[in-house]
Design an enzyme around this catalytic site. Structure first.
Site, mmCIF file in Angstrom:
data_model
loop_
_atom_site.group_PDB
_atom_site.id
_atom_site.type_symbol
_atom_site.label_atom_id
_atom_site.label_comp_id
_atom_site.label_asym_id
_atom_site.label_seq_id
_atom_site.Cartn_x
_atom_site.Cartn_y
_atom_site.Cartn_z
ATOM 1 C CG ASP A 1 35.303 -19.304 19.169
ATOM 2 O OD1 ASP A 1 35.495 -20.532 19.326
ATOM 3 O OD2 ASP A 1 35.584 -18.463 20.040
ATOM 4 C CD GLU B 1 31.883 -40.465 31.895
ATOM 5 O OE1 GLU B 1 32.369 -41.534 32.326
ATOM 6 O OE2 GLU B 1 30.813 -39.979 32.314
ATOM 7 C CB THR C 1 23.052 -46.657 27.496
ATOM 8 O OG1 THR C 1 22.583 -45.933 28.642
ATOM 9 C CG2 THR C 1 22.988 -45.762 26.274
ATOM 10 C CD GLU D 1 29.053 -43.770 26.239
ATOM 11 O OE1 GLU D 1 28.284 -44.456 25.538
ATOM 12 O OE2 GLU D 1 29.509 -44.152 27.326
ATOM 13 C CB THR E 1 21.319 -45.484 35.622
ATOM 14 O OG1 THR E 1 22.447 -45.238 34.756
ATOM 15 C CG2 THR E 1 20.848 -46.913 35.426
#
Length: 294
Positions: A215, A272, A40, A71, A11
């Site tokens: 770094d 998220e 998923t 994820e 999706t």
């Protein structure tokens, strides 16, 4: 033949990954890889697929947006799994992919993974939770995780801007203290970001000349809350010119930092939602993953 774990978010974005799935599998097959496809269906699936199965494969490739990649990284980090990963960006904005200069063409991205080489990347830990490129709070942060998927699919990056504009009446500064490099910063900040990327939550961009994604340190930008038009203009000029040494911006590089703030202050990790906490420790894990790039 080698084994490839192919994780796809069907999706994501304009659903290009799903559209080209057969061609993607065929491309990998032509380079000697047998692909097993994992699809998923809900949040957390990609992490579970990595934790449960990744150690059986020679290479992991994920197709989706920055959240899907996040994820996959979370699975690698929490499972202490050392398998190289490829990223085919197919999300709405792909800010992290742009920082890595990954191709936005699905099939070219496949070829780049097959013909590319390993590149080590730093990964962040936010009170133990992994993030790939940015942890942010404040103005416009909510738009990164509250914009409806259908709107993101239709409008792409514009969707985040429109959603952010809706939040302007509710924007207020957050009082935050930060301990890093043996010093303490404290103030009322309109926006803050801990990043390993040229893009700060899709809202601002950093000068690529000062960002090295392996770094061992983060770039932290904290924008103070303006009290008048002059201060606001100072901030806008500094951001536009990428000159961060003005009195309205705190900018530091550090391997770790401790943030103290209101427990109800929400954060965004790679786009998220992440609930706030009174004390948050952010640590850079140097060379934590192996990414295949051209």
């Amino acid at each position: 033949m080698k084994k490839l774990q192919l994780i796809i978010n069907p999706t994501a974005g304009m659903k290009q990954g799903k559209k080209y799935l057969a061609d993607i599998v065929a491309c990998f097959g032509s380079y000697g890889y047998i692909s097993t496809v994992f699809v998923t269906e809900k949040s957390g699936d990609a992490t579970g697929f990595v934790l449960n199965y990744a150690s059986e494969y020679d290479l992991i490739v994920c197709i989706g947006g920055d959240g899907t990649f996040n994820e996959v990284v979370a699975g690698l980090m929490s499972g202490n799994i050392d398998v190289p990963v490829g990223y085919i960006p197919a999300g709405s904005t792909n800010d992290f992919a742009a920082s890595l200069k990954l191709s936005s063409d699905i099939m070219q991205a496949c070829v780049d993974i097959m013909e590319g080489s390993e590149r080590k990347l730093d990964i962040g830990l936010f009170n133990g939770r992994s993030f790939s490129y940015v942890a942010s709070f404040g103005a416009f942060t909510k738009a990164s995780y509250s914009t409806p998927q259908t709107t993101k699919n239709a409008l792409g990056h514009v969707a985040y801007i429109l959603e952010g504009i809706k939040d302007i009446p509710q924007i207020h500064p957050e009082h935050v203290s930060i301990e890093a490099n043996g010093k303490v910063l404290e103030g009322d900040y309109l926006f803050g970001a801990v990043s390993n990327s040229t893009s700060l939550g899709g809202v601002l961009t950093l000068d690529p000349d000062i960002v090295d994604m392996n770094d061992g340190v983060f770039e932290i930008m904290l924008i103070k809350s303006p009290t008048n038009v002059v201060e606001l203009n100072t901030i806008l000029k500094a951001l536009a010119s990428k000159q961060y040494d003005c009195h309205m911006i705190d900018f530091i590089k550090t391997q770790s930092a401790v943030f103290c703030a209101d427990k109800d202050m929400d954060w965004s990790l790679d786009g998220e939602h992440e609930a706030g906490s009174e004390r948050i420790e952010i640590v850079n894990k140097h060379s934590a993953i192996r990414l295949i790039t051209r």
